[in-house]
Scaffold this motif. Structure first.
Motif: not given
Length: 183
Positions: A38-39, A42, A70, A73-74, A77-78, A86
């Motif tokens: 994921h990191g 992103i 951002a 994208s976050l 993830v959340l 993603q």
């Protein structure tokens, strides 16, 4: 600011692939594979988006677009939506930025979407057959370097018709240069 070129896109592809490989090697033992994926996704998407915005002549949205990028994208993830969501979100955001900042016509934006999907499929193919993250990202971004060849970009709207009066052409060029100096 010079016009985007294929050679610059090749350098961006090489940089993205090298950075992703280095980050994966450096953080691979510290983060879970899912968090690392994921990191990287992103980071690559947002980094490429920032590059596209920086190389654009448009001034609108230079702060809002990265913040929105951002945030989206976050949020993915959340919500634990998964890596494929993603990846698709990052590809969609790249397409949106290129369509809004680099293409002046709807047909150019559609061709760009096709190029983006082709690059994604080629990157997946490279990952499947080699198992190399470097080659997968290199392939994806190398194909993306071709987006500068899509006709109908912003420079197409700024080109003067061949039958224009040379004095009017020079006057408009001088006005544009003066406007750039004042901003």
């Amino acid at each position: 600011m010079s016009r985007l070129g294929f050679g610059e896109g090749v350098l961006v592809a090489l940089t993205a692939a090298l950075l992703a490989s280095v980050v994966r090697t450096a953080l691979g033992g510290w983060l879970s594979p899912g968090a690392l994926a994921h990191g990287l996704c992103i980071g690559l998407g947002l980094g490429y988006g920032l590059y596209l915005i920086a190389r654009s002549r448009e001034r609108v949205g230079r702060v809002a677009v990265p913040i929105l990028w951002a945030g989206i994208s976050l949020l993915i993830v959340l919500l634990n939506a998964g890596l494929w969501v993603q990846i698709l979100a990052q590809l969609g955001l790249v397409w949106l930025v290129r369509a809004l900042y680099h293409h002046g016509r709807p047909l150019a934006a559609l061709l760009d979407l096709g190029l983006l999907l082709l690059g994604c499929l080629a990157g997946l193919w490279a990952l499947e057959h080699t198992g190399s993250l470097f080659l997968a990202i290199w392939t994806l971004f190398l194909i993306q370097a071709l987006f500068v060849l899509i006709p109908g970009g912003p420079d197409a709207d700024r080109r003067e018709p061949a039958t224009a009066d040379p004095f009017e052409t020079a006057e408009r060029a001088a006005e544009r240069a003066l406007a750039r100096l004042l901003h």
